[in-house]
Structure formats: C-alpha cells, structure tokens
Motif scaffolding. Structure first.
Motif, short mmCIF file in Angstrom:
data_model
loop_
_atom_site.label_atom_id
_atom_site.label_comp_id
_atom_site.label_asym_id
_atom_site.label_seq_id
_atom_site.Cartn_x
_atom_site.Cartn_y
_atom_site.Cartn_z
N LYS B 99 -21.58 12.22 19.79
CA LYS B 99 -22.20 13.55 19.88
C LYS B 99 -23.02 13.86 18.63
O LYS B 99 -24.06 14.50 18.70
CB LYS B 99 -21.13 14.60 20.11
CG LYS B 99 -20.55 14.52 21.51
CD LYS B 99 -19.83 15.77 21.92
CE LYS B 99 -18.49 15.91 21.27
NZ LYS B 99 -17.70 16.98 21.90
N GLY B 103 -26.87 14.73 18.51
CA GLY B 103 -27.36 15.97 17.90
C GLY B 103 -28.52 15.71 16.95
O GLY B 103 -29.54 16.41 16.98
N GLY B 112 -33.97 18.23 24.24
CA GLY B 112 -32.74 18.92 24.60
C GLY B 112 -31.57 17.96 24.65
O GLY B 112 -31.73 16.76 24.89
N ILE B 113 -30.38 18.50 24.40
CA ILE B 113 -29.17 17.67 24.36
C ILE B 113 -28.10 18.30 25.24
O ILE B 113 -27.96 19.52 25.27
CB ILE B 113 -28.66 17.54 22.90
CG1 ILE B 113 -27.28 16.87 22.86
CG2 ILE B 113 -28.59 18.88 22.21
CD1 ILE B 113 -26.72 16.72 21.46
N ILE B 114 -27.36 17.45 25.94
CA ILE B 114 -26.22 17.91 26.73
C ILE B 114 -25.02 17.07 26.32
O ILE B 114 -25.11 15.84 26.28
CB ILE B 114 -26.52 17.78 28.23
CG1 ILE B 114 -27.57 18.82 28.62
CG2 ILE B 114 -25.24 17.95 29.06
CD1 ILE B 114 -28.12 18.70 29.99
N THR B 115 -23.93 17.73 25.97
CA THR B 115 -22.74 16.98 25.55
C THR B 115 -21.66 17.07 26.63
O THR B 115 -21.72 17.94 27.50
CB THR B 115 -22.16 17.55 24.24
OG1 THR B 115 -21.77 18.90 24.46
CG2 THR B 115 -23.16 17.49 23.11
N ASP B 116 -20.69 16.19 26.54
CA ASP B 116 -19.52 16.23 27.41
C ASP B 116 -19.85 16.20 28.89
O ASP B 116 -19.20 16.87 29.70
CB ASP B 116 -18.66 17.47 27.09
CG ASP B 116 -18.20 17.49 25.65
OD1 ASP B 116 -17.48 16.56 25.26
OD2 ASP B 116 -18.58 18.41 24.90
N SER B 139 -26.48 21.26 34.52
CA SER B 139 -27.57 21.58 33.59
C SER B 139 -28.65 20.50 33.61
O SER B 139 -28.44 19.39 34.07
CB SER B 139 -27.06 21.69 32.16
OG SER B 139 -25.89 22.39 32.08
N LYS B 140 -29.77 20.88 33.04
CA LYS B 140 -30.91 19.99 32.94
C LYS B 140 -31.55 20.13 31.57
O LYS B 140 -31.54 21.23 31.01
CB LYS B 140 -31.94 20.44 33.97
CG LYS B 140 -32.30 19.39 34.97
CD LYS B 140 -33.14 20.00 36.03
CE LYS B 140 -34.43 19.25 36.14
NZ LYS B 140 -35.10 19.60 37.40
N VAL B 141 -32.08 19.07 31.07
CA VAL B 141 -32.85 19.15 29.83
C VAL B 141 -34.28 19.49 30.22
O VAL B 141 -34.84 18.88 31.13
CB VAL B 141 -32.79 17.83 29.06
CG1 VAL B 141 -33.83 17.79 27.95
CG2 VAL B 141 -31.40 17.63 28.48
#
Ligand SMILES: Cc1cc2nc3c(=O)[nH]c(=O)nc-3n(C[C@H](O)[C@H](O)[C@H](O)COP(=O)(O)OP(=O)(O)OC[C@H]3O[C@@H](n4cnc5c(N)ncnc54)[C@H](O)[C@@H]3O)c2cc1C
Ligand SMILES: Nc1ncnc2c1ncn2[C@@H]1O[C@H](COP(=O)(O)O)[C@@H](O)[C@H]1O
Lengths: 268, 317
Positions: B99, B103, B112-116, B139-141
């Motif tokens: 992560k 980041g 954009g970043i999406i975690t987990d 979600s979407k980036v």
C-alpha cells in the motif's frame, strides 16, 4: 549541545466516526461524518503519545503541534491532543475539503506541514480507523520529499538519528533515518496517556489556529469530492447475516456437532 | 491490448500466492506483465513460475542497489515502468508495504489509488469491504493509471501458460529514495503452517486460552490451517504480533475462520468478518462473536477442541 536537539514535531491526528456507533455512507457515497459522533482516532493517540515522549526526552524547547484536517467537529480531536499534552493545534477546515481522497488529504496535510514550518518530525498513526488505508504517511513522505519510517513499534532516537523496529510481513526489521522525516507508529508502541485534570485545564489556554484552503494556498478545485481521482460508484450495506446454528456442549456433543458441521461443508 | 503491471510479492525469489491471484485478475483487464524486483540469481525460477500463472511478460529488476531501502525505490521503479509501458492498471499486494508503494506511485504518476480491493473487474471496477465488513463499496479510478492494492484471497490463481518473456529493466533511483535504510532484518521463523493471510482455513485463539495455545494449534494442524490470535492474546505475550487478526493486525478472508475463546470485539471483527464461513467456540453464550457465526459451540475450548481434533484425525487417518 542542547539547542540542536530541540525539535519541531507535527503530529497528524484524524477525527473519525466512532467505530462503536452506526457508521454509514451519505447519499453521495461519502462517509457520513456529521450524523455520528466523532472522536480523535484511537490509533492517532499512539502518535500523540510518542510525540510527547520524544518531547519529554528532548528539552523544553521542543514543540508538538497537533494537526487535523476535518469538519467543524474535528476541533475536538485537536483539543484532545492538547489535553494529552501537545503545545499547539492547527485545524484545517474548509467546506471544499469534504469528500477528499487520500491524494487530496495528503496534499492539504503537506501544505499545512510546510506552513507550520521547519518540522523535524511528522508523526502519524498507523492507519485511520475509518478509511484505514495506511497510505497517508507514505504519501506525505513522497510529497514532502522526506524519508519515511513507518509502522514503528519501538521508537529510539539520539538527537536527530532515528531507529525504529517494525514487524514486517515476513521479517522484523530495524529502520534507520535522520530527521527531518515522517514517522508512523503502531498500537504496539506503548499505551497512550489519558488527559489529566491539569492537562484538561491547561488545554483551554493553548493556541489553536484554524486555517482554510486559501490560507494554505491550495486551490479548492484540487480537493474535495469532485476533484477526487477515485470515485465510489456504489456503497451497499451488507445484508444482515442469517442467524447461525448454535449448540451447547454437553459431555462431548459440541465437538461431535462441530466436526459434523465441518464435514457437511467439506472442510474435512 | 494494454499491459497490466503486477508487482511480484516474493520472499527471496519465492513468489507468494497473492501474486498469482493478481495475475488472474490482471488477465481480466489486459495483458499481465509481472514486475520482479529481486536478486538476479533468483530471477529465472521466478520467471518460470510467473509464466506458469499467466504472465505474458516479466520485467526483471535487479535489486542489488536498492534492497536495503524502504519502499521509495520500488515506487520509483514502477513509475518508470508506467511511463514506458502505459499500462491499463498497476496491481500490488495490499500489505503494509504494497500500500505504501501504491501511495507513493499514485503521487508520482498523478493517478488515483484504491487500497484493500477484494475484487477487480473490467473497467477496472474494484470491490472493497469497509467499516468492519458492514459495507461493500464499488469504486473506480477516474484519473491517471488505476493503482490498485489487492487483498490476498481476492481471486483464485489460474494456471495457464503465458508467454513469460523476460525483459531486464534498470531503473534510475534517486538519492532521496535512499534515505530510509533497513539497518537490520530478522526473517520470521517458518512455522510450517500456511501463511495467515493466504490460508484457506484460520484457527484463532484469544484470552480464553489462558495462554495455552496447544488446543488451538492441534486443531489447526488437523485441518491444515494457519493459526491466528486476538490482540488480548498478543498483548499478553502468548503469541507474536504477526499472528494478530484484526484492525491493527492482519485482515484475513479465508474459506473458514474458527474463533476460540475470543469475544468478538469490533476491532477483531474488522480482521475476519469477510471470512466465507465463521465458527466460534466460547464458554459464554452471550459473547458477541456468536452474532457472526454460521456455526457456534457454547462450551469450553479445552473440552471441545481436543475432542474435535481427535475425531478429525481419526476420520482423515
Ligand atoms: C485501537 C484498537 C485496536 C485494536 N485492534 C485489535 C486487533 O487488531 N485485533 C483484536 O483481536 N483486537 C483488537 N483490539 C482489542 C479488542 O477491542 C479486544 O479487546 C480484543 O479483541 C479482545 O480479545 P479476546 O476476545 O481474546 O478477549 P476477551 O474479550 O477477554 O474475550 C475472551 C473470551 O474468551 C471466552 N472464554 C474464556 N475462557 C474460555 C474457555 N475456556 N473456553 C472457551 N471460551 C472461553 C470468554 O467467554 C470471552 O468471550 C483493539 C483495540 C483498540 C482500542
Ligand atoms: N484528515 C486527517 N487529518 C490529520 N491527519 C490525518 C488525516 N488523515 C490521515 N491522517 C494521518 O495519517 C494516518 C494514516 O491515515 P490513513 O492513510 O487514512 O490510514 C493517520 O493515522 C493520521 O495520522
């Protein structure tokens, strides 16, 4: 020798919805930060504690500034840090910030750290208890071009040299770096103190500055929900779980029933 | 079709299972390209196994120069690969390190970043489970190259040969990426049991064990499971922190989770609530953990577990 051990510590504290309350989403798929009680993220109390311990180890000229980005109510989180013993507070509040993602949050935090000025240490919690991404500290390090020393469970320092121990995924490591740096600490780093009565009284007189985006020179168009680089398309409450089967063990019946259940699910 | 970069999670060249899971996800989005940052002597073996799980290309980055430093050099490496390959997405493991790399990469590439993420579909649209598993979020980036940190067990690895073309890559690493140094490293002793976050079955013990983990370990071994612990058990010094399940420990999502002598505090739930099947053994019929279970036994773990272990061993024997 003393003077150069003075430090300017900025501790980042987040105001989060109470985890034991009913956390939910708004109709625009952002976290409801108004409808539930909030508080200083428990994991950031450890960051405040370590900042205070560093201050106690150094001399009196070390300053601990608690920095929080959040809505009006977030002033509570700053106050709590002051009651624990931080010297000053900075609360960044601006309607445009609502719905910000990690990128915007880290941008505003970095701008605030720069405005506070000359930070030797930026101390964070290991994760916020709502978003919980554990990415803001690394992002802050990237934005401020500082070394990142994250997930510390034991923090040691000598002047501006820092060593931390961290429990990695596959190894226990010792990380070393020289301040200025970004530090994040885990809940293994040591119990956080409770505000004393004296601390609570003293906090009333401590200075708290409230900054808006324009104070920081950050353009409102770069933050908030509309500027977010990620978008939540859908947030669904998990359907209530069907009640499971519960048996009471009587002379071994529990073990038999358990094995029967596991076998029926093909785990054996 | 665009490439999809998958950062290989490995220990000394031994590729860990979440990487194979990410390769399976990457295939849904484009052409899987693995990025192996490690010892060049270990690269051939890694390339072979990555190929087996569908990597079309494997970028090999010799880590001799950057091994001793924290995440920043890896983020720089990926940034340079993103510039070169213009991938459809970058996938990394959603571990603490993964992560952080994600980041920093997000800032470097203005993405954009999406975690987990617990799933990734075409789009890419990701699925996350938030607020201790009480909400599922898609979600979407919307800007830059989607950078997605994927949790272990998000997909099933798929065997199926990729081209596995090896391409050596030498990044330029800045001095400022080398400011946080790993001074010492003590690898964790192998327990002989599956890795906690990767295991199909996890058996955990809490304060109710009173410090005696024998029944937990015995039961775990009869099922081929990993062992976990509550924070109360870790704080008491009965188990190392690496075994802690929960908000400030590991988040696990196995097929089966068995909680023994664990009350089910919200912070513990945050680490196990998305398990497919949940079982608990607890003396107290009022314990909140029973609200979550598919199957529960109200009873003393020192009676229930040894007997169940014996029975399972007999059946398997
Ligand atoms: C910021 C923060 C982060 C936290 N992070 C985590 C985390 O990551 N993980 C985590 O687990 N906790 C975490 N906690 C702690 C959490 O709130 C609980 O205190 C903890 O999970 C309790 O552990 P436990 O269930 O083992 O102990 P207890 O709550 O004391 O429960 C013990 C249970 O064992 C049962 N029992 C006793 N004897 C027996 C027996 N012989 N047989 C069967 N059952 C028996 C009892 O009935 C009881 O239900 C965190 C807390 C905070 C504030
Ligand atoms: N809005 C905020 N205000 C102040 N500090 C924050 C904020 N968001 C995150 N942080 C800091 O960054 C850490 C990690 O947050 P996260 O990446 O969201 O898990 C927290 O423990 C805080 O120290």
């Amino acid at each position: 020798m003393r003077a150069d051990t003075n430090m300017n510590i900025v501790v980042c504290v987040k105001y989060v919805p109470d985890a034991t309350g009913d956390r939910k989403f708004e109709s625009d798929n952002t976290v409801d930060r108004v409808g539930v009680d909030g508080l200083l993220s428990e994991l950031d109390e450890y960051a405040v504690e370590q900042s205070l311990q560093l201050k106690e180890k150094q001399d009196d000229d070390t300053t601990v500034t608690a920095l929080c980005i959040g809505p009006e109510g977030a002033a509570d989180a700053v106050r709590k840090a002051l009651q624990m013993g931080a010297d000053k507070g900075v609360h960044v509040v601006d309607d445009a910030i609502a719905g910000s993602d990690y990128l915007a949050t880290s941008k505003v935090l970095a701008a605030a750290v720069e405005k506070i000025g000359d930070a030797d240490l930026v101390v964070c919690g290991m994760a916020s208890t709502d978003a919980g991404g554990s990415v803001v500290p690394a992002m802050l390090a990237e934005r401020l071009d500082l070394p990142q020393v994250t997930f510390g469970s034991v923090i040691e320092s000598q002047g501006k040299e820092f060593r931390i121990k961290r429990d990695g995924d596959t190894a226990t490591e010792v990380i070393g770096a020289t301040a200025p740096l970004v530090l994040s600490v885990t809940d293994q780093s040591g119990e956080a103190r409770y505000p004393s009565f004296k601390g609570i009284m003293a906090a009333k007189k401590k200075p708290v500055e409230t900054w808006s985006l324009s104070d920081l020179g950050v353009d409102a168009g770069e933050v908030g929900l509309d500027a977010a680089w990620t978008q939540v398309e859908q947030a669904d409450a998990r359907p209530p779980k069907e009640a499971g089967e519960i048996v009471t063990d009587e002379e071994g019946s529990g073990a038999d029933a358990l094995v029967g259940f596991l076998a029926s699910k093909k785990f054996i | 079709m665009s490439e999809v970069l998958v950062l290989v999670d490995h220990v000394d060249g031994a590729v860990r299972k979440p990487t194979y899971e990410m390769l399976a996800l990457a295939k849904k989005l484009g052409e899987p390209s693995a990025v192996f940052i490690g010892g060049s002597d270990k690269a051939d073996d890694a390339v072979a196994s990555l190929k087996k799980y569908g990597a079309e290309k494997v970028y090999v980055v010799d880590d001799a120069e950057i091994k001793g430093y924290l995440v920043a050099p890896k983020a720089e490496t990926l940034q340079q690969l993103v510039e070169q390959a213009s991938p459809a997405a970058v996938l990394v493991t959603s571990s603490a390190e993964g992560k952080e790399i994600a980041g920093r990469l997000a800032i470097k590439t203005e993405s954009g970043i999406i975690t987990d993420a617990v799933d990734v579909e075409e789009g890419p649209v990701t699925t996350q489970s938030v607020f201790a598993g009480n909400f599922t979020v898609k979600s979407k980036v919307t800007k830059g190259t989607p950078i997605i940190a994927v949790k272990p067990n998000a997909a099933t690895p798929e065997e199926g040969d990729g081209a596995g073309t090896r391409e050596d890559f030498s990044p330029t690493i800045s001095d400022s990426a080398k400011k946080a140094k790993i001074v010492a490293s003590q690898p964790r002793k192998a327990s002989g049991r599956p890795e906690l976050t990767e295991a199909a079955i996890v058996v955990s013990g809490g304060r109710g064990t009173g410090g005696d983990f024998d029944p937990i370990e015995g039961f775990a071994d009869s099922l081929g499971a990993a062992v976990g612990a509550s924070r109360a058990a870790v704080d008491s010094g009965w188990m190392p922190h690496a075994f802690q399940v929960g908000q400030t420990g590991k988040v696990v999502s196995p097929q089966l989770y068995v909680a023994n002598g664990i009350s089910g505090a919200i912070q513990h739930r945050a680490g196990m609530q998305t398990s497919k099947t949940i079982v608990a053994v607890n003396k107290d019929e009022e314990a909140p953990i029973f609200e979550l279970v598919d199957f529960g036994v109200v009873g003393d773990l020192f009676d229930v577990l040894p007997k169940a272990t014996e029975e399972i061993t007999k059946r398997k024997g």
